[in-house]
Write a protein that holds these residues in place. Structure first.
Motif, short mmCIF file in Angstrom:
data_model
loop_
_atom_site.label_atom_id
_atom_site.label_comp_id
_atom_site.label_asym_id
_atom_site.label_seq_id
_atom_site.Cartn_x
_atom_site.Cartn_y
_atom_site.Cartn_z
N ALA B 80 0.83 -1.21 0.00
CA ALA B 80 0.00 0.00 0.00
C ALA B 80 0.86 1.25 0.00
N ALA B 81 1.98 1.21 0.72
CA ALA B 81 2.86 2.39 0.75
C ALA B 81 3.47 2.61 -0.62
N ALA B 82 3.94 1.53 -1.27
CA ALA B 82 4.50 1.66 -2.61
C ALA B 82 3.45 2.16 -3.59
N GLU B 83 2.23 1.62 -3.45
CA GLU B 83 1.12 2.00 -4.32
C GLU B 83 0.78 3.48 -4.14
N ALA B 84 0.82 3.95 -2.88
CA ALA B 84 0.50 5.36 -2.64
C ALA B 84 1.53 6.25 -3.31
N ALA B 85 2.83 5.88 -3.23
CA ALA B 85 3.87 6.71 -3.85
C ALA B 85 3.66 6.79 -5.35
N VAL B 86 3.49 5.62 -6.01
CA VAL B 86 3.36 5.62 -7.47
C VAL B 86 2.04 6.26 -7.89
N GLY B 87 0.95 5.92 -7.17
CA GLY B 87 -0.36 6.44 -7.54
C GLY B 87 -0.43 7.95 -7.42
N LEU B 88 0.15 8.50 -6.35
CA LEU B 88 0.10 9.95 -6.21
C LEU B 88 0.99 10.62 -7.26
N ALA B 89 2.09 9.96 -7.68
CA ALA B 89 2.89 10.51 -8.77
C ALA B 89 2.08 10.53 -10.06
N ILE B 90 1.28 9.45 -10.30
CA ILE B 90 0.42 9.42 -11.49
C ILE B 90 -0.61 10.54 -11.42
N ILE B 91 -1.20 10.76 -10.22
CA ILE B 91 -2.19 11.83 -10.07
C ILE B 91 -1.56 13.19 -10.37
N LEU B 92 -0.32 13.40 -9.89
CA LEU B 92 0.38 14.65 -10.18
C LEU B 92 0.55 14.84 -11.68
N THR B 93 0.94 13.75 -12.39
CA THR B 93 1.15 13.86 -13.83
C THR B 93 -0.15 14.15 -14.56
N VAL B 94 -1.23 13.45 -14.15
CA VAL B 94 -2.54 13.70 -14.77
C VAL B 94 -2.94 15.15 -14.57
N PHE B 95 -2.71 15.67 -13.34
CA PHE B 95 -3.11 17.06 -13.07
C PHE B 95 -2.28 18.04 -13.89
N LYS B 96 -0.97 17.72 -14.06
CA LYS B 96 -0.11 18.62 -14.85
C LYS B 96 -0.57 18.68 -16.30
N ASN B 97 -1.00 17.52 -16.84
CA ASN B 97 -1.35 17.47 -18.26
C ASN B 97 -2.76 17.96 -18.53
N ARG B 98 -3.68 17.77 -17.60
CA ARG B 98 -5.08 18.06 -17.89
C ARG B 98 -5.70 19.11 -16.99
N ALA B 99 -5.00 19.47 -15.91
CA ALA B 99 -5.49 20.49 -14.97
C ALA B 99 -6.87 20.14 -14.42
N THR B 100 -7.11 18.87 -14.13
CA THR B 100 -8.37 18.47 -13.51
C THR B 100 -8.14 17.27 -12.61
N LEU B 101 -9.01 17.12 -11.58
CA LEU B 101 -8.94 15.95 -10.71
C LEU B 101 -10.21 15.11 -10.81
N GLU B 102 -11.14 15.51 -11.71
CA GLU B 102 -12.39 14.77 -11.88
C GLU B 102 -12.12 13.55 -12.77
N ILE B 103 -12.47 12.34 -12.28
CA ILE B 103 -12.16 11.17 -13.10
C ILE B 103 -13.04 11.10 -14.34
N ASP B 104 -14.22 11.75 -14.32
CA ASP B 104 -15.07 11.70 -15.50
C ASP B 104 -14.45 12.45 -16.67
N GLU B 105 -13.59 13.42 -16.37
CA GLU B 105 -13.00 14.22 -17.45
C GLU B 105 -11.74 13.59 -18.00
N VAL B 106 -11.20 12.58 -17.32
CA VAL B 106 -10.02 11.89 -17.83
C VAL B 106 -10.51 10.66 -18.56
N SER B 107 -10.92 10.82 -19.83
CA SER B 107 -11.59 9.70 -20.52
C SER B 107 -11.04 9.50 -21.92
N SER B 108 -9.73 9.78 -22.11
CA SER B 108 -9.20 9.68 -23.48
C SER B 108 -9.06 8.23 -23.92
#
Lengths: 165, 111
Positions: B80-108
């Motif tokens: 879970a700790a490893a997953e939190a580190a990688v998952g939050l890095a993915i969330i940071l990248t998604v936010f940098k590229n799309r400027a949103t945290l809504e999962i409905d808007e990340v639908s490419s």
């Protein structure tokens, strides 16, 4: 006394979990999750898991939740917007959730070992010495493989957090 | 504690109470996972489900009087700790590229 402690901390855990699901702002959800983890640590102590209770508080409630709060504040996450679908979701989800919980609970009560009771102090095998002995003898290979997993996770986080991606 | 309250409550807790608590927490985690739209809250619901499973491991470890369940829940915490580190890095990248945290808007990847 056992039952009182269990009921108190189980109640806190369930209330905090409900709050986690209902809150729209991520900060409130994160703080409720800290409440769930803290009360679960007390339940681990009641079950004789001293080491795992300490790890729960240090790793989960400490390190992982700080990471979550850090990201929430870094991204300046706002509360979710409510849409027209939100009310319909609540009407569908709450009865479904209740049915699922009641089904699971009846199955567990039917199939749980009969007469099994938890009394504080009857099992002390979860002390640091016992867990350490098992970890470094029986489970030595999985323990070492874990270090590779964490190394890969560090590399993945560093690669993902670079500027160019 | 008043004596009538002590008589009302059993001296020991049945094992199934712990398992039912775990089931309730797991179901609430599923509900949060399915009905929240903030990507960070969805991630926290996954952590809640992992915690519920850990409680089951520790409860059965008590019942069987063996330490193995504690080891398993320790490994779950590591993952879970490893997953939190990688998952939050993915969330940071998604936010940098799309400027949103809504999962409905990340639908490419939607067809």
């Amino acid at each position: 006394m056992d039952a009182l402690l269990f009921l108190t901390f189980a109640g806190i855990a369930v209330l905090c979990a409900i709050n986690l699901v209902l809150q729209t702002h991520p900060i409130s959800s994160a703080l409720s999750l800290v409440g769930v983890m803290g009360s679960l640590a007390v339940l681990y102590l009641l079950l004789g898991g001293a080491f795992i209770a300490a790890v729960q508080l240090i790793v989960y409630a400490g390190a992982v939740m700080v990471l979550f709060l850090f990201v929430i504040m870094l991204l300046n996450a706002q509360a979710e917007r409510t849409t027209s679908k939100s009310a319909m979701r609540a009407w569908v989800s709450v009865p479904l959730l209740f049915t699922f919980v009641i089904l699971l609970a009846s199955l567990i009560i039917q199939r749980a070992p009969a007469g099994a009771a938890v009394k504080f102090g009857e099992f002390t095998g979860g002390s640091v010495a016992n867990v350490g002995r098992a970890l470094f003898t029986t489970y030595l290979l999985p323990f070492e493989v874990t270090s590779i997993l964490i190394l890969i996770a560090i590399l993945g986080a560093v690669v993902l957090a670079r500027k160019e991606i | 504690m008043p004596p009538e309250l002590t008589q009302l409550l059993p001296a020991s807790v049945p094992l199934s109470w712990y398992l039912v608590l775990s089931a309730i927490l797991f179901s609430l985690g599923i509900a949060g996972f399915l009905f929240r739209r903030n990507i960070i809250t969805v991630f926290m619901s996954i952590e809640l489900m992992l915690n519920a499973v850990n409680l089951t491991f520790v409860a059965f470890s008590y019942h069987l009087k063996q330490v193995d369940g504690h080891i398993f829940s320790f490994f779950v915490m590591v993952v879970a700790a490893a997953e939190a580190a990688v998952g939050l890095a993915i969330i940071l990248t998604v936010f940098k590229n799309r400027a949103t945290l809504e999962i409905d808007e990340v639908s490419s990847m939607k067809l």
